[in-house]
Design an enzyme around this catalytic site. Structure first.
Site, mmCIF file in Angstrom:
data_model
loop_
_atom_site.group_PDB
_atom_site.id
_atom_site.type_symbol
_atom_site.label_atom_id
_atom_site.label_comp_id
_atom_site.label_asym_id
_atom_site.label_seq_id
_atom_site.Cartn_x
_atom_site.Cartn_y
_atom_site.Cartn_z
ATOM 1 N N LYS A 1 61.880 67.631 27.277
ATOM 2 C CA LYS A 1 62.101 67.154 25.913
ATOM 3 C C LYS A 1 61.173 65.972 25.608
ATOM 4 C CE LYS A 1 65.714 69.625 24.566
ATOM 5 N NZ LYS A 1 65.514 70.617 25.637
ATOM 6 N N SER B 1 63.458 75.659 22.836
ATOM 7 C CA SER B 1 63.645 74.460 22.027
ATOM 8 C C SER B 1 62.376 73.613 21.901
ATOM 9 C CB SER B 1 64.770 73.589 22.595
ATOM 10 O OG SER B 1 64.328 72.880 23.717
#
Length: 233
Positions: free
Chosen positions: A191, A153
Site C-alpha cells: 500500500k 487494490s
C-alpha cells in the site's frame, strides 16, 4: 489460494446458510474460528470479499452471499499459530541472511521469491524457497527480494494481480511511498504509506477500496517498492 482461516470461515458461513438461510453473526464467526476479537473477522471477511468468494448484500444486516466454492482455492500451508489473536497464518519473517543479494551474472540477479503479498485486504506473506531472475538494471543498491502480488487494490498505480513486486529491504519509508507493511505482526500488504494525525494510513490505489488506518505500533515497514515485473502468457 486461501489461507486456512479464510477457508475455515467461508465453510462456516456456507454451512450456516445451508442450515438456516441466515448468515452467522460476527460474534458467532469469532467463536467458531476461536478468535479473540471481531476485528480479525472483519479482516477475513474483507479479504474473502476482495477475492470474489463472498459478497455483502446491501441494506441488510448479517447478509452474506457465498459466490465461489472454497474448494476452488485450498488453504495455504501455514505455520503453527501462537496463543494469541492471529486472524490468518503467521507471517514468516524474512531473515536478513536470506536477503544477501548475489553478484549479478550476465546482468541478471536471482532474487529470493517470498510468496504472495496482498494488494487488497491483508493476507499472510509466506517465506518461499524459490527465486526470481531479475534484470540488474531494475534494481539499485541494497538488498532486495520479490513478492507475487495478489488482489487489485493497487491497479491505479499500475500494479496488477500476478505481478511480481521487487522490494528493497528497509524499515523506513517516506509518506507517499509504496511499502510492504506488516500489520499486527501477522499480515502483510502492499500500500501507499501515509502518517496522519498520529495514525498510520495505508492507502490503496483503487477508488473502490477504503484506506486502512492503524495505530503506529500496529504497522511495521518491511520494504518499499523498487520495481515491477509482469509476465505475459
Amino acid at each position: 489460494m486461501l489461507t486456512a482461516k479464510q477457508h475455515e470461515l467461508i465453510r462456516f458461513i456456507q454451512q450456516r446458510l445451508e442450515e438456516t438461510g441466515i448468515s452467522p453473526s460476527f460474534e458467532e464467526m469469532k467463536s467458531a474460528l476461536d478468535l479473540k476479537s471481531k476485528s480479525g473477522v472483519h479482516r477475513l471477511i474483507s479479504a474473502l470479499e476482495e477475492r470474489g468468494f463472498i459478497r455483502r448484500l446491501p441494506n441488510r444486516a448479517r447478509a452474506l452471499e457465498v459466490l465461489k466454492n472454497p474448494e476452488d482455492a485450498l488453504p495455504a500451508a501455514v505455520a503453527p499459530a501462537a496463543d494469541n489473536d492471529l486472524t490468518t497464518a503467521s507471517v514468516v519473517r524474512i531473515p536478513a541472511s536470506t536477503m544477501a543479494q548475489p553478484e549479478p551474472a550476465n546482468d541478471v540477479i536471482e532474487l529470493p521469491l517470498h510468496g504472495r503479498i496482498a494488494a487488497g485486504a491483508p493476507i499472510e506473506a509466506l517465506e518461499g524457497q524459490s527465486s526470481l531472475p531479475v534484470p540488474a538494471a531494475l534494481l539499485g543498491p541494497g538488498d532486495h527480494y520479490a513478492l507475487e502480488v495478489s488482489g487489485d487494490s493497487m491497479i491505479e498505480a499500475g500494479i496488477f494481480d500476478g505481478d511480481f513486486a521487487l522490494i528493497k529491504r528497509t524499515s523506513t519509508a517516506r509518506d507517499g511511498e509504496i511499502v510492504v507493511a506488516l500489520v499486527d505482526n501477522e499480515e502483510a500488504t502492499l500500500k501507499y504509506l501515509h502518517r496522519d494525525a498520529g495514525m498510520v494510513r495505508l492507502d490503496p490505489a483503487n477508488s473502490t477500496y477504503s484506506p486502512q488506518i492503524y495505530q503506529p505500533g500496529q504497522v511495521e515497514v518491511q520494504g518499499k517498492l523498487a520495481g515491477l515485473l509482469r509476465r505475459y502468457h
